[in-house]
Structure formats: structure tokens, C-alpha cells
Design an enzyme around this catalytic site. Structure first.
Site, mmCIF file in Angstrom:
data_model
loop_
_atom_site.group_PDB
_atom_site.id
_atom_site.type_symbol
_atom_site.label_atom_id
_atom_site.label_comp_id
_atom_site.label_asym_id
_atom_site.label_seq_id
_atom_site.Cartn_x
_atom_site.Cartn_y
_atom_site.Cartn_z
ATOM 1 N N HIS A 307 67.717 32.241 37.619
ATOM 2 C CA HIS A 307 68.714 33.210 37.145
ATOM 3 C C HIS A 307 69.632 32.518 36.154
ATOM 4 C CE1 HIS A 307 71.862 36.283 37.186
ATOM 5 N NE2 HIS A 307 70.950 37.078 37.708
ATOM 6 N N ASP A 364 65.086 40.395 42.228
ATOM 7 C CA ASP A 364 63.762 41.017 42.039
ATOM 8 C C ASP A 364 62.685 40.456 42.955
ATOM 9 O OD1 ASP A 364 64.809 40.972 38.723
ATOM 10 O OD2 ASP A 364 64.455 42.792 39.879
#
Ligand code: SDX
Length: 428
Positions: A307, A364
Site C-alpha cells: 500500500h 482488497d
């Protein structure tokens, strides 16, 4: 802490204001730097650049904190509903009972879309990706709501467009799914709450009302809440910059949907499940795939991992991972890809490559497993992300407009050819 930063360039020193946010974040305000020094800053991918001051969402990537308008995501995911969180993000406070009822009433009375919008589906080739359809349909809503194109809308007029958009997007998402099956669309029913209505339109049959399992509604609320906003991510920044040109709300959100489509962003939830299925078909050799993810000569990446901001666990991934076990058990669903996902996480988080780069599961990584258990096909995952992110996009767009922020227009450093004379094509 001094109120200014000093920048020394050559024999000159420039004083730049320092600002501090309510959560202690600090920034050097460079808005006057070019006027003072002739220099701009360069930060490809905006990894260190703040684009705005926002009061909507705070996240601390080092510690793994996420709060909407000051409320911890863990509390909202456990105790709130998606529509209540949408109200919080857009209007800044949790609603009173009366305010929430009025908000839900307004939304439930705008869920119908113009019948002519069905004609768009006749034009989409069968099997075309739902995100391409959704960005087209949301952009087209401007055509069916010409009032939204007027400049200088009043706050009430803007709010009406916001209500319409939240209401109609759920209908359009469900219609995209129905059309993908070749089934007739199901119309919204005002008696249902927002999420139940969406599940009714998506999985209902025209012949009779189906029972919508409260476990499914609760899981969907949680997933939509967890996706509702995430400060200045790629798609939100897109919505803000498109809106900064005074483009209408529908055009701005349509642009955000397009940005979210990318597999490095919202498209990752689809890519994760496709990756897990590929590993499963390949015999479930997790170590082999982790090695591929580490190999610089191999384009394979561990989708759902890493991320830009979180250098610790994405708090949303923690909540979704726990919800996975609960929901699959309650629905009596066995999903081998969940076991593969957990093994992948375990192997990766003990591997120096991932630990050194602080690559953890993100929102996700597990979400697609729940979407699958709820009955959604993989291609629908990213439109579900968009449905969840809609109130966040709207809140950010509204904040940018309310604060009268200037049109977004970054600078560059030119590195191309300098002076060249035009030559006749015959002599080239
Ligand atoms: C979302 O911004 C947001 O808030 C987004 C989001 C939201 O709610 O809006 O949280 C939603 O988009 C989540 C992210 C979903 N994307 C994925 O899961 C795709 C896989 N992850 C990545 O490709 C990557 O981690 C990004 C795009 C998410 C972040 O990329 P960065 O910040 O530009 O980092 P990078 O690509 O420069 O990677 C740093 C290093 C590199 O290695 P080195 O060059 O240092 O050797 O980490 C490696 C990368 O190769 N790396 C990975 C990896 N992610 C980063 N290696 C293997 N697998 C991965 N997934």
C-alpha cells in the site's frame, strides 16, 4: 516547533510556512515557493505531496489507523450502517434519528433511473467489463439531469444531485449485473433499506420477492462502510481534480470510477481472486508464487498486498479477514481460496522481502472472498468497491467545492528537445 521551514538555495535562504493538522501531521506550505525562488518541487506520484487540507478522513499508515470524521473505522464497521456512514462523510456528523430517516426517505424516492438509460445496455457488447459500463452510465446521468450542468448551483440543488447519485448508482450497479446474466432488471422497492434494496435488485427475481438474509445485508453494510473513503487516494484525487474545473458531479464521479478500475487500485479485488484461483489451479504451491512475487524479472505481484500509505496492517483488511470466517461459517460456504489467502499471508509476512518493504495485506486481499460468498461474480467486485466509495468521493468533491479550491494544475520539469527547426518531410 518553529512556524517556518528554511530552504537554502545557493546563497539565498527562503522561509516557508509550516502547518500542522489536528492529528499532528506536519507540512511545509510551498504555495509561494515558485514566486519567491523560481523553483517548483518534483514528486512523481505525489508520494510526499499534500494536495489539500481535508476534514473528512484521517489515516495513519505507520500505525494502521483509519477514522471517518474522527470516528474509528472499527466502531463504524461494527455499529453503523452504510447509509449512516454516507451521511457522516458527506455532512460531517452522525445523523439524528430524524435526519437519518429523512436522508433514507430522500434516497429511496430517487432510486428509479430514466427508462431511456436501459438503451445504453443494448449498446454494450455482452461481457463488457462492468466498470466500463458504470463509468459510462454515471457520466450519462448528467444528460438525464441537465439541471446539474448549471453553474452556481445552490447548496440545496447540489444536495439534490448528491441524493440522486447515491440512489441511482445502486440501481445501475444491480442492472449491470442483471444485464450480464441476460435477466430482466428488477426495480427498486421503497419499503427496503438501501442495502436490502440493492440486494433485492441484484439477486431478486421479477416473479416474486426473495428473502434477503440479514447476514448478507450485515456483511454488505460492513464491506461498503470499509470502502467508503480513504483520503487522497488515486480515484479520490481524480474526482477532486476533475471537479476543480467546475465539471459537474456526475462527470467527476465517472472519472473517479475510471481511475478506480486499475488493478493497482480498486481493480485489485478482482485481481486477488483471479490470483488465488490461479494458485489453486496450479496446485496451491504458495511458496512458488511468493517467490515469483519477489522475482524482479517476473511481472507477477502479490495482488492485495502492499500500500502507498499503510506500512503496517491495513485496518480494513483485519476487519474483513475476521468477517470472512464469520460470514462463510454463517452462510455455510466452503471456499478453498480463503485457506490459500491465509497461507499466502502467513508465508509472505514471514519473508524478509515483504517485511523489509512493509508489504501487508490491504483492503482488497480478503474482500473478494466475501463478495464471492455473497453470490457476486469476480467482474462485479470493483463496481462494488465503487458503490462503497461513492459517499467518500462525494464528500471530498463537496469539500473541494465548498472551500473554493482553485483548478488543479500541477507544474512539470521539461526534459525534452530544446530548439529545433522545422524541415520539409522529403529531407527527414
Ligand atoms: C487500493 O491509496 C489508497 O488509499 C488506495 C486504497 C483505497 O482505499 O483507495 O487503499 C485501495 O488501491 C489498495 C491497493 C490495491 N493494489 C494492490 O493490491 C496491487 C498490488 N500492490 C501494489 O502494486 C503496490 O503495493 C501499490 C500500488 C499498492 C503501492 O505501490 P507503491 O506505493 O508505488 O510502491 P512500489 O510499487 O514503489 O513498491 C515498493 C516496493 C517495490 O520493490 P523495490 O523496487 O523496492 O525492490 O515494494 C514492491 C515493489 O516491487 N512491491 C511489491 C508489491 N507491492 C510493492 N512486490 C510484490 N508484490 C506486491 N504487491
Amino acid at each position: 516547533m518553529s512556524e517556518t521551514a528554511q530552504l537554502k538555495i545557493g546563497d539565498k535562504t527562503y522561509e516557508l510556512p509550516v502547518i500542522e493538522g489536528t492529528e499532528g501531521e506536519k507540512a511545509i506550505d510551498i504555495s509561494k515557493l515558485r514566486d519567491q525562488s523560481g523553483f517548483v518541487t518534483l514528486d512523481i506520484g505525489y508520494k510526499n505531496t499534500g494536495a489539500t487540507k481535508s476534514a473528512i478522513t484521517f489515516l495513519d499508515g505507520e500505525v494502521g489507523i483509519l477514522k471517518y470524521r474522527g470516528y474509528p473505522i472499527e466502531q463504524l464497521a461494527e455499529q453503523s450502517t452504510f447509509i449512516e456512514v454516507a451521511y457522516l462523510l458527506i455532512y460531517g456528523n452522525l445523523p439524528t434519528e430524524e435526519q437519518l430517516k429523512a436522508f433514507e426517505y430522500e434516497i429511496s424516492h430517487h432510486t428509479l433511473v430514466h427508462e431511456d438509460m436501459k438503451k445504453f445496455f443494448d449498446g454494450f457488447p455482452s461481457g463488457s467489463h462492468p466498470m466500463g459500463q458504470l463509468s459510462s452510465l454515471i457520466g450519462a446521468l448528467a444528460a438525464f439531469n441537465p439541471a446539474s450542468l448549471k453553474q452556481g448551483l445552490t447548496a440545496e440543488e447540489v444536495n439534490l444531485e448528491i441524493i440522486k447519485l447515491i440512489a441511482k448508482m445502486s440501481t445501475l450497479v444491480s442492472w449491470i449485473y442483471k444485464k450480464s446474466l441476460g435477466h430482466p432488471v428488477i426495480y427498486p422497492r421503497n419499503k427496503f433499506d438501501y442495502v436490502t434494496n440493492f440486494m433485492h435488485m441484484t439477486f431478486g427475481q421479477r416473479t416474486e420477492d426473495i428473502e434477503i438474509d440479514p447476514v448478507v445485508v450485515s456483511a454488505m453494510n460492513k464491506l461498503l462502510i470499509l470502502h467508503a473513503d480513504h483520503e487522497q487516494n488515486c480515484s479520490t484525487s481524480t474526482v477532486r481534480i476533475v471537479g476543480s474545473s467546475d465539471a459537474n458531479l456526475y462527470a467527476s464521479i465517472s472519472a473517479g470510477i475510471s481511475a478506480l478500475w486499475g488493478p493497482l487500485h480498486g481493480g485489485a479485488n478482482q485481481a486477488v481472486v483471479e490470483m488465488l484461483q490461479k494458485i489453486k489451479e496450479d496446485g496451491g504451491d504458495v511458496d512458488k508464487w511468493v517467490a515469483k512475487a519477489k522475482d524482479k524479472n517476473d511481472s507477477f505481484r502479490l495482488m492485495g498486498f502492499g500500500h502507498r500509505v499503510y506500512k503496517n496492517f491495513d485496518p480494513r483488511a483485519k476487519i474483513i479477514k475476521k468477517a470472512c470466517d464469520d460470514i462463510l461459517e454463517k452462510l455455510g460456504v466452503q471456499d478453498e481460496t480463503l485457506d490459500i489467502a491465509k497461507k499466502l499471508e502467513e508465508v509472505a509476512l514471514s519473508d524478509p522481502y515483504f517485511v523489509e518493504r512493509k508489504l501487508y495485506p490491504n483492503v482488497d486481499f480478503y474482500s473478494g472472498i466475501i463478495y464471492t460468498a455473497l453470490g457476486f461474480p469476480t467482474e462485479m467486485f470493483t463496481v462494488l468497491f465503487a458503490l462503497g466509495r461513492l459517499p467518500g468521493w462525494i464528500a471530498q468533491w463537496k469539500e473541494m467545492k465548498t472551500n473554493k479550491e482553485p483548478i488543479g494544475r500541477p507544474r512539470q520539469i521539461y526534459v525534452g528537445e530544446v530548439n529545433r527547426e522545422y524541415t520539409d518531410i522529403k529531407s527527414r
